[in-house]
Write a protein that holds these residues in place. Structure first.
Motif, short mmCIF file in Angstrom:
data_model
loop_
_atom_site.label_atom_id
_atom_site.label_comp_id
_atom_site.label_asym_id
_atom_site.label_seq_id
_atom_site.Cartn_x
_atom_site.Cartn_y
_atom_site.Cartn_z
N PHE A 168 6.53 -5.86 -0.73
CA PHE A 168 5.84 -4.95 0.17
C PHE A 168 4.69 -4.26 -0.56
CE2 PHE A 168 10.18 -5.12 1.80
CZ PHE A 168 10.02 -5.17 3.18
N ARG A 169 3.59 -4.06 0.17
CA ARG A 169 2.48 -3.22 -0.31
C ARG A 169 2.07 -2.27 0.81
NH1 ARG A 169 -1.60 -5.31 -4.57
NH2 ARG A 169 -0.32 -6.66 -5.88
N PHE A 170 1.82 -1.01 0.43
CA PHE A 170 1.47 0.02 1.42
C PHE A 170 0.21 0.74 0.98
CE2 PHE A 170 6.11 -0.44 1.37
CZ PHE A 170 6.35 -0.76 2.70
N ASP A 171 -0.81 0.69 1.82
CA ASP A 171 -2.06 1.39 1.60
C ASP A 171 -2.28 2.32 2.80
OD1 ASP A 171 -4.56 2.27 0.96
OD2 ASP A 171 -5.55 0.33 1.10
N ILE A 172 -1.77 3.54 2.69
CA ILE A 172 -1.78 4.49 3.80
C ILE A 172 -2.80 5.58 3.48
CG2 ILE A 172 -0.40 5.96 5.28
CD1 ILE A 172 0.50 3.02 5.25
N ARG A 173 -3.88 5.62 4.24
CA ARG A 173 -4.94 6.60 4.01
C ARG A 173 -5.17 7.43 5.27
NH1 ARG A 173 -9.48 2.76 1.01
NH2 ARG A 173 -8.00 1.42 -0.11
N ALA A 174 -5.97 8.49 5.12
CA ALA A 174 -6.27 9.36 6.26
C ALA A 174 -7.06 8.63 7.33
CB ALA A 174 -7.03 10.59 5.79
N GLU A 175 -7.84 7.60 6.91
CA GLU A 175 -8.71 6.92 7.86
C GLU A 175 -8.21 5.55 8.28
OE1 GLU A 175 -10.06 5.66 3.75
OE2 GLU A 175 -9.39 7.52 4.72
#
Length: 251
Positions: A168-175
């Motif tokens: 799994f990879r998670f790239d969670i940003r405000a935008e």
């Protein structure tokens, strides 16, 4: 920061091995703060019927028997994962009362708003569900370059075995959000991604999504069965569905 965002996402699935297959389609998700006491857009409701809605019973436990946020909190407490202040749920909403979520994600943040834990909630078309608890071994913040492993123990597709491993990879940003799941097995596997921008949910964005994709998750189910038909036609190995794991979740 909005208590609920609309993710106008695209998902991609690419199958590896002797019978290759790939597809990409648009899909709508919501990212909701499960503790928020908010005034929702007119066309969205929580736990009651609307054009779009989200029901706690659809998440956190067996399908249609979920316990919602309390289920996720109980897992974090049982696993002694401390210091988590905010839990968001990334899921497809019900459209006119219908939903099917192949995968939803509980995103768990600390007081500094760093992502520490993700619970990937996986459902299959046979009415079963299992979740994978994802965090770094040192419980540090999860960054876009971090790869978190889990052993696959749940039957998802009849054209893939139960054995193997996930990355799994998670790239969670405000935008924006970006999630990838790689399934690794001998002689095959697949890669699946979910990527899209974040914007505050509004009745206007709900109505626009409904006009673009009026069938909602019924369309998702139709696409799943269409891809399965193509694999069957191309003589991919078919495997019957076993019993689901006894535990709700694993690592």
């Amino acid at each position: 920061m909005s208590s609920i965002d609309h993710i106008k996402a695209h998902t991609y699935h690419g199958r590896k091995g002797p019978v290759e297959n790939a597809f990409r389609y648009a899909i709508d998700y919501v990212l909701i703060d499960m503790n928020a006491q908010a005034s929702w857009p007119r066309l969205f409701s929580r736990n009651r019927f609307n054009l779009w809605s989200l029901y706690d019973a659809d998440h956190g436990g067996a399908p249609k028997q979920g316990r919602g946020l309390s289920w996720a909190e109980n897992i974090l407490r049982a696993e002694d994962l401390p210091g988590l202040e905010r839990i968001l749920l990334l899921a497809q909403p019900r459209m006119l009362g219908h939903v099917f979520n192949p995968v939803s994600f509980w995103l768990c943040f600390d007081a500094q708003d760093d992502l520490r834990v993700v619970i990937a909630e996986v459902s299959n078309t046979f009415g079963q569900r299992h979740s994978y608890l994802c965090h770094r071994d040192d419980f540090a913040a999860i960054g876009p370059s971090d790869e978190i492993g889990a052993q696959k123990i749940f039957h998802v597709s009849p054209f893939q075995p139960t054995q193997g491993d996930y990355r799994f990879r998670f790239d969670i940003r405000a935008e924006r959000i970006g999630i990838s799941i790689e399934y690794l097995r001998k002689g095959g596997g697949l890669i699946a991604t979910l990527v899209g921008p974040r914007q505050p949910l509004s009745s206007k964005s709900i109505l626009s999504a409904f006009l673009r994709r009026p069938l909602g998750s019924r369309r998702v189910l139709a696409l799943i069965h269409w891809q399965a038909t193509k694999l069957w036609w191309r003589k991919a190995t078919f495997r019957p569905c076993p019993e689901a794991p006894q535990s709700d979740f694993s690592r």
